[in-house]
Design a protein around this motif. Sequence first.
Motif: not given
Length: 270
Positions: A219-227, A47-55, A196-203
């Motif tokens: 890995l694939a699960f995270f990469v696909v979700g991020f993209l 959840d936090f990783v894909i929020q980084l994708g959105a950020i 931006i700093p809030i989500m980078f910090g939390a993630s």
Amino acid sequence: MHTIFEAIIIGIVEGLTEFLPVSSTGHMILAQSLLNTENDEVMKTFDFVIQLGAIMAVVIIYWKRILSLFGLVNRKSESKTGKKLNLIHILIGIVPAGVIGVLFNDVVDAKLFNTTTVLVGLVVGGILLIIAEKKKEPPKTTVLDDLTYRQAFAIGLWQLVSIWPGFSRSGSTIAGGMLSGVSRAASADFTFIMAIPIMFGASGVYFLKNYEALSSDDLAFFVVGFLVAFVVALLAVVSFIKFVQKMKLTYFAYYRFAVAIIFALYMFLK
């Protein structure tokens, strides 16, 4: 083990909702409930990783303004007085939620991340949006560069309520900004940049605490979700910026109420 299908669905949900005042965290919790995904450490980290994708979508859209905060780009001020948004505004805005988030992260994670609390947050947060939209006084600050330190701090305080899943970080800060005399558009701009700093910090903190629970199989699960979250968020942010001047918060409030009612019925009939 989580699937690519889950990554795509949750990535789309995150990308669409991260910067709309409807609560991305709340929607992800509801989506995971519908998908019957196990609420383990891998999914929480995801959840936090894909929020980084959105950020990252915001970083691309606001890159010039972000660099100007560090003096790396000479950006023309939108203010008639020549004032510019600076790093102090951002720091003042993120400190309240940053401090409380660190102190009570474990409590929030254990007690509030469930469908019932999300439904409550959707409804109460929707009421906040209506109150902000019904405010009659014209905004004192119409462009982001005219934002005062007091207004930045007030928006930061309003961000505290978004710690409750379902309230929405963007919803609470945009509504809080409007209640503090800032226009809807300027509040939205500050919300996006402050995220931006809030989500980078939390993630970063969450990843460091839980990286041992991850494996190469994820890995694939995270990469696909991020993209997926990045691409969808990029489209969503561009669209939101275009109609935020016209789109009243009350419409988002009605959407939140509808989601809460439909999901409550689903839970009751399940």
